[in-house]
Design an enzyme around this catalytic site. Sequence first.
Site, PDB file in Angstrom:
ATOM      1  N   GLY A  14       8.319  -0.203 -11.521  1.00 33.78           N
ATOM      2  CA  GLY A  14       7.483  -1.257 -12.064  1.00 33.78           C
ATOM      3  C   GLY A  14       7.823  -2.679 -11.679  1.00 33.78           C
ATOM      4  O   GLY A  14       7.525  -3.603 -12.429  1.00 33.78           O
ATOM      5  N   ASN A  16       6.352  -4.414  -9.364  1.00 38.39           N
ATOM      6  CA  ASN A  16       5.070  -5.092  -9.204  1.00 38.39           C
ATOM      7  C   ASN A  16       4.439  -5.385 -10.562  1.00 38.39           C
ATOM      8  O   ASN A  16       3.872  -6.465 -10.778  1.00 38.39           O
ATOM      9  CB  ASN A  16       4.121  -4.265  -8.335  1.00 38.39           C
ATOM     10  CG  ASN A  16       4.377  -4.466  -6.863  1.00 38.39           C
ATOM     11  OD1 ASN A  16       4.231  -5.571  -6.365  1.00 38.39           O
ATOM     12  ND2 ASN A  16       4.780  -3.421  -6.177  1.00 38.39           N
ATOM     13  N   LEU A  83       1.133   6.721  -7.961  1.00 37.66           N
ATOM     14  CA  LEU A  83       1.199   7.675  -6.844  1.00 37.66           C
ATOM     15  C   LEU A  83       0.196   8.820  -6.901  1.00 37.66           C
ATOM     16  O   LEU A  83       0.186   9.682  -6.021  1.00 37.66           O
ATOM     17  CB  LEU A  83       2.629   8.241  -6.758  1.00 37.66           C
ATOM     18  CG  LEU A  83       3.726   7.198  -6.526  1.00 37.66           C
ATOM     19  CD1 LEU A  83       5.095   7.860  -6.489  1.00 37.66           C
ATOM     20  CD2 LEU A  83       3.462   6.402  -5.257  1.00 37.66           C
ATOM     21  N   ASN A 100      -5.449  -1.613  -5.495  1.00 36.45           N
ATOM     22  CA  ASN A 100      -4.140  -0.990  -5.264  1.00 36.45           C
ATOM     23  C   ASN A 100      -3.330  -1.864  -4.316  1.00 36.45           C
ATOM     24  O   ASN A 100      -3.912  -2.527  -3.445  1.00 36.45           O
ATOM     25  CB  ASN A 100      -4.340   0.392  -4.625  1.00 36.45           C
ATOM     26  CG  ASN A 100      -3.018   1.079  -4.276  1.00 36.45           C
ATOM     27  OD1 ASN A 100      -2.104   1.143  -5.089  1.00 36.45           O
ATOM     28  ND2 ASN A 100      -2.919   1.553  -3.027  1.00 36.45           N
ATOM     29  N   HIS A 102      -0.393  -1.652  -1.385  1.00 36.30           N
ATOM     30  CA  HIS A 102       0.247  -0.686  -0.476  1.00 36.30           C
ATOM     31  C   HIS A 102       1.237  -1.422   0.408  1.00 36.30           C
ATOM     32  O   HIS A 102       0.921  -2.505   0.923  1.00 36.30           O
ATOM     33  CB  HIS A 102      -0.816  -0.004   0.392  1.00 36.30           C
ATOM     34  CG  HIS A 102      -0.256   1.044   1.296  1.00 36.30           C
ATOM     35  ND1 HIS A 102       0.107   2.298   0.856  1.00 36.30           N
ATOM     36  CD2 HIS A 102       0.000   1.023   2.629  1.00 36.30           C
ATOM     37  CE1 HIS A 102       0.584   3.006   1.872  1.00 36.30           C
ATOM     38  NE2 HIS A 102       0.536   2.253   2.959  1.00 36.30           N
ATOM     39  N   ASP A 143      -5.711   4.916  -0.091  1.00 37.81           N
ATOM     40  CA  ASP A 143      -5.470   3.770   0.814  1.00 37.81           C
ATOM     41  C   ASP A 143      -6.610   3.478   1.781  1.00 37.81           C
ATOM     42  O   ASP A 143      -6.383   2.920   2.857  1.00 37.81           O
ATOM     43  CB  ASP A 143      -4.190   4.018   1.641  1.00 37.81           C
ATOM     44  CG  ASP A 143      -2.983   4.316   0.777  1.00 37.81           C
ATOM     45  OD1 ASP A 143      -2.139   5.127   1.193  1.00 37.81           O
ATOM     46  OD2 ASP A 143      -2.922   3.740  -0.336  1.00 37.81           O
ATOM     47  N   GLU A 172       4.942  -8.322  -1.547  1.00 40.11           N
ATOM     48  CA  GLU A 172       4.078  -7.635  -2.526  1.00 40.11           C
ATOM     49  C   GLU A 172       4.085  -8.416  -3.832  1.00 40.11           C
ATOM     50  O   GLU A 172       3.047  -8.624  -4.459  1.00 40.11           O
ATOM     51  CB  GLU A 172       4.580  -6.214  -2.787  1.00 40.11           C
ATOM     52  CG  GLU A 172       4.410  -5.233  -1.655  1.00 40.11           C
ATOM     53  CD  GLU A 172       4.900  -3.848  -2.050  1.00 40.11           C
ATOM     54  OE1 GLU A 172       5.833  -3.345  -1.407  1.00 40.11           O
ATOM     55  OE2 GLU A 172       4.367  -3.299  -3.054  1.00 40.11           O
TER      56      GLU A 172
END
Length: 215
Positions: A14, A16, A83, A100, A102, A143, A172
Amino acid sequence: MTPVRVAVLVSGGGTNLQTLLDALADSDVARVDRVVSSHAAAGALERARGARVPTSVLADPSDAAQMLTSLGDAGLVVLAGYLKRVPPAVVARFRLRMINIHPALLPAFGGPGMYGRRVHERVLAGGAAISGATVHYVDEEYDRGPIIAQWPVPVRPGDTPETLAARVLAVEHRLLPLVVLELAKRGVPREPVRLFPDGSAFAAKNELSVRLLDE
Ligand code: GRF
């Protein structure tokens, strides 16, 4: 302006999520409203509880009804280290309101099984000179949804999957809150948004001005 209610889907530690919790803590544009995990042991859940954000765990991440109940009336859904494949009925309900992050420059180095260390291994094995982070809309395939924003980083001589992953994770953590705030400021439009780096910020411009970031 009522802040956009952001639901965050997680599966991992976590980091992000933490950048979103920190960036939106005092925002009147958007706020993290709930955190939903694919399993009970995700470290991200502790971060949510620490921020007093309601959490839930999906007993079956492939069950669309369960996920729709967990996401409720979120205005924007963010996959942050999530995921599992999102059920098509949920994708349809949150079309252009689900994003999302990536850890590579899509469309390269994405798809089923492409997550974590494996992504960076493939980038290095492919001899790529740059990598980076991508935020994109979620559709029915891993993706593949329309790209919203990307931030490139150099691949340096001697890089390992770990050193490259750390460099990508650092951008990110800058890119995701920026994109969430930009989408929320625009009221989470029902048309795809495309953002381009403009100095240290992002602007919805139709000219491309990518530059390599220096650490
Ligand atoms: C990040 O690189 C993210 O892009 C990927 O999983 C990694 C860990 O994310 N999907 P987090 O620390 O759980 O946010």
